[in-house]
Write an enzyme that holds these catalytic residues in place. Structure first.
Site, PDB file in Angstrom:
ATOM      1  N   LYS A 118     -33.686  -0.008 -49.231  1.00 30.60           N
ATOM      2  CA  LYS A 118     -34.276   1.320 -49.002  1.00 30.60           C
ATOM      3  C   LYS A 118     -33.296   2.247 -48.314  1.00 30.60           C
ATOM      4  O   LYS A 118     -33.288   3.453 -48.573  1.00 30.60           O
ATOM      5  CB  LYS A 118     -35.595   1.203 -48.216  1.00 30.60           C
ATOM      6  CG  LYS A 118     -36.673   0.511 -49.030  1.00 30.60           C
ATOM      7  CD  LYS A 118     -38.086   0.873 -48.632  1.00 30.60           C
ATOM      8  CE  LYS A 118     -39.061   0.251 -49.628  1.00 30.60           C
ATOM      9  NZ  LYS A 118     -40.447   0.343 -49.251  1.00 30.60           N
ATOM     10  N   LYS A 200     -37.366  -5.752 -59.838  1.00 32.50           N
ATOM     11  CA  LYS A 200     -38.815  -5.968 -59.720  1.00 32.50           C
ATOM     12  C   LYS A 200     -39.604  -4.708 -60.083  1.00 32.50           C
ATOM     13  O   LYS A 200     -39.104  -3.593 -59.912  1.00 32.50           O
ATOM     14  CB  LYS A 200     -39.179  -6.484 -58.321  1.00 32.50           C
ATOM     15  CG  LYS A 200     -39.274  -5.442 -57.256  1.00 32.50           C
ATOM     16  CD  LYS A 200     -39.903  -5.993 -55.977  1.00 32.50           C
ATOM     17  CE  LYS A 200     -40.128  -4.845 -55.016  1.00 32.50           C
ATOM     18  NZ  LYS A 200     -41.461  -4.569 -54.614  1.00 32.50           N
ATOM     19  N   LYS A 203     -43.243   0.827 -57.543  1.00 32.18           N
ATOM     20  CA  LYS A 203     -43.842   2.162 -57.602  1.00 32.18           C
ATOM     21  C   LYS A 203     -42.768   3.227 -57.671  1.00 32.18           C
ATOM     22  O   LYS A 203     -42.967   4.301 -58.203  1.00 32.18           O
ATOM     23  CB  LYS A 203     -44.649   2.427 -56.336  1.00 32.18           C
ATOM     24  CG  LYS A 203     -45.886   1.621 -56.197  1.00 32.18           C
ATOM     25  CD  LYS A 203     -46.506   1.948 -54.841  1.00 32.18           C
ATOM     26  CE  LYS A 203     -47.302   0.786 -54.321  1.00 32.18           C
ATOM     27  NZ  LYS A 203     -47.143   0.555 -52.910  1.00 32.18           N
TER      28      LYS A 203
HETATM   29  P1  ATP Z   1     -42.366  -0.199 -53.982  1.00 25.93           P
HETATM   30  O1  ATP Z   1     -42.690  -0.723 -55.342  1.00 25.93           O
HETATM   31  O2  ATP Z   1     -42.528   1.285 -53.844  1.00 25.93           O
HETATM   32  O3  ATP Z   1     -41.101  -0.749 -53.418  1.00 25.93           O
HETATM   33  P2  ATP Z   1     -44.080  -2.148 -53.240  1.00 25.93           P
HETATM   34  O4  ATP Z   1     -45.091  -2.113 -54.318  1.00 25.93           O
HETATM   35  O5  ATP Z   1     -43.017  -3.200 -53.275  1.00 25.93           O
HETATM   36  O6  ATP Z   1     -43.496  -0.728 -53.093  1.00 25.93           O
HETATM   37  P3  ATP Z   1     -46.146  -2.609 -51.314  1.00 25.93           P
HETATM   38  O7  ATP Z   1     -47.116  -1.696 -51.961  1.00 25.93           O
HETATM   39  O8  ATP Z   1     -46.132  -2.519 -49.859  1.00 25.93           O
HETATM   40  O9  ATP Z   1     -44.699  -2.316 -51.793  1.00 25.93           O
HETATM   41  O10 ATP Z   1     -46.419  -4.119 -51.768  1.00 25.93           O
HETATM   42  C1  ATP Z   1     -47.669  -4.697 -51.588  1.00 25.93           C
HETATM   43  C2  ATP Z   1     -47.703  -6.157 -51.981  1.00 25.93           C
HETATM   44  O11 ATP Z   1     -47.313  -6.315 -53.349  1.00 25.93           O
HETATM   45  C3  ATP Z   1     -46.755  -7.059 -51.184  1.00 25.93           C
HETATM   46  O12 ATP Z   1     -47.423  -8.268 -50.876  1.00 25.93           O
HETATM   47  C4  ATP Z   1     -45.606  -7.295 -52.112  1.00 25.93           C
HETATM   48  O13 ATP Z   1     -44.962  -8.531 -51.854  1.00 25.93           O
HETATM   49  C5  ATP Z   1     -46.287  -7.320 -53.464  1.00 25.93           C
HETATM   50  N1  ATP Z   1     -45.369  -6.912 -54.538  1.00 25.93           N
HETATM   51  C6  ATP Z   1     -44.707  -5.734 -54.633  1.00 25.93           C
HETATM   52  N2  ATP Z   1     -43.986  -5.677 -55.792  1.00 25.93           N
HETATM   53  C7  ATP Z   1     -44.218  -6.853 -56.432  1.00 25.93           C
HETATM   54  C8  ATP Z   1     -43.777  -7.395 -57.697  1.00 25.93           C
HETATM   55  N3  ATP Z   1     -42.980  -6.718 -58.506  1.00 25.93           N
HETATM   56  N4  ATP Z   1     -44.215  -8.627 -58.065  1.00 25.93           N
HETATM   57  C9  ATP Z   1     -45.061  -9.313 -57.255  1.00 25.93           C
HETATM   58  N5  ATP Z   1     -45.511  -8.870 -56.058  1.00 25.93           N
HETATM   59  C10 ATP Z   1     -45.110  -7.651 -55.641  1.00 25.93           C
END
Ligand code: ATP
Ligand code: LTN
Length: 339
Positions: A118, A200, A203
């Site tokens: 980040k 991965k 968002k």
């Molecule tokens: P960003 O995508 O903007 O980086 P994020 O989706 O990673 O944000 P959070 O919304 O805080 O961040 O994530 C919420 C939950 O979803 C956490 O438990 C995280 O580990 C899980 N998570 C996020 N992305 C993935 C993914 N691609 N696959 C599986 N689990 C995920």
């Protein structure tokens, strides 16, 4: 401790209200929380204080908090069986983060993968809150003395630092915190972008065609899946290194449809990628359509969402207060407030 063996396990986990939940958030996180509601004392947070560590618009944050609450419920989180709360509505998270920050080595924060990623993305607008993020996350967990923290693979390092801080606090001030265990699902813990399956699903991915939102309509879901990047081979076979796109779609199908990876390989032997993608799209549409319908109804009733979040925050506050009063005493803070 007899009581310890009998008491319900405490489960805590949170998501940042930074936008719509995607399939990675659903499969890696929220879907796995549902079973815990039956047998555990659950706290599911909406961490707005974490969401302000990167540039944001206050009006969007407000909207995203309600939207996330409705999405939690649309996915099957039942407020009569758990406590859903907004982080900034429970007093103590930031206080505990400060105390933990005072025993946390700076170098350990600078080595965190999520911080490094980040920090690179927001190099021109970097705040110290982003570096401090894992300490606040540790406070979110330890303030409830959570036993289990269900998260996706990317959060493993943050749970490790939480355990380190709990241990260090216990050693420095005497036994106070439970060492939380992460729960990371076997499939679905790391869903990849459909457009660049080496990174991965996220968002914040600039290519939104790679991210499936749980509230996307059926047409959008089908379009995104049919245009998923694959490889020049033709076999539907699981091979993360050489066939990351196909392996990702297999993971999605397996986690949503309940079929094993080898069952998927067997049923698509001799079939082409087009047929396979269509079947994946069918599974995704079938699983997400009811979620979308429930979401539309839930998000329209702001009073009901306010009530759920206010009850959840009250319950969370009661537990947080019990643990924080111990913490304050142990670190040597005096309490001069009228009782
Ligand atoms: P960003 O995508 O903007 O980086 P994020 O989706 O990673 O944000 P959070 O919304 O805080 O961040 O994530 C919420 C939950 O979803 C956490 O438990 C995280 O580990 C899980 N998570 C996020 N992305 C993935 C993914 N691609 N696959 C599986 N689990 C995920
Ligand atoms: N860092 C997490 C969100 C988060 C969290 C938590 C998860 C903040 N506090 C406490 C579990 C427990 C993320 O970015 N996904």
């Amino acid at each position: 401790m007899d009581n310890d063996a009998q008491r319900k396990k405490v489960v805590l986990t949170c998501v940042q209200p930074t936008g719509k939940l995607h399939l990675g958030n659903y499969l890696g996180a929220v879907k796995n929380w549902i079973a815990y509601q039956e047998s555990c004392e659950c706290y599911f947070g909406i961490v707005d204080m974490h969401a302000i560590t990167i540039p944001y618009v206050p009006a969007d944050l407000r909207k995203n908090v309600y939207s996330l609450a409705a999405q939690y419920m649309a996915c099957g989180i039942d407020p009569s069986k758990c406590n859903m709360f907004v982080q900034s509505n429970v007093v103590g998270h930031a206080d505990l983060a400060w105390i933990l920050g005072c025993i946390c080595p700076l170098g350990q924060l600078e080595r965190m993968t999520q911080y490094k990623d980040k920090a690179r993305k927001h190099a021109n607008n970097l705040c110290s809150g982003l570096l401090y993020y894992p300490v606040l996350m540790a406070a979110d967990i330890l303030i409830y003395n959570a036993d289990i923290v269900p998260v996706g693979e990317d959060q493993k390092q943050h749970i490790e630092i939480t355990r380190d801080l709990a241990q260090k606090f216990n050693r420095t001030y005497s036994d106070t915190f439970v060492l939380p265990e992460p729960y990371i699902p076997k499939t679905g813990a790391r869903i990849m972008s459909l457009q660049s399956p080496d990174s991965k699903m996220s968002k914040s991915d600039p290519n939104q065609n790679g991210t499936i939102y749980i509230t996307d309509d059926a047409d959008t879901l089908r379009k995104k899946i049919m245009s998923a990047v694959t490889d020049s081979d033709t076999a539907v076979r699981y091979d993360e290194a050489n066939k990351p796109g196909i392996s990702n779609l297999m993971n999605i199908m397996s986690s949503l449809g309940g079929m094993g990876i080898s069952d998927i390989e067997d049923s698509f032997a001799g079939k082409n990628y087009g047929e396979f993608k269509k079947a994946v799209a069918d599974v995704v549409v079938e699983a997400l359509s009811p979620v979308r319908e429930r979401y539309d109804a839930l998000v329209a009733d702001k009073d009901a969402l306010n009530k759920v979040l206010s009850d959840g925050a009250a319950a969370a506050q009661r537990r947080a207060d019990r643990i924080m009063s111990k913490v304050r005493r142990k670190v040597g803070f005096v309490d001069t407030r009228a009782k």
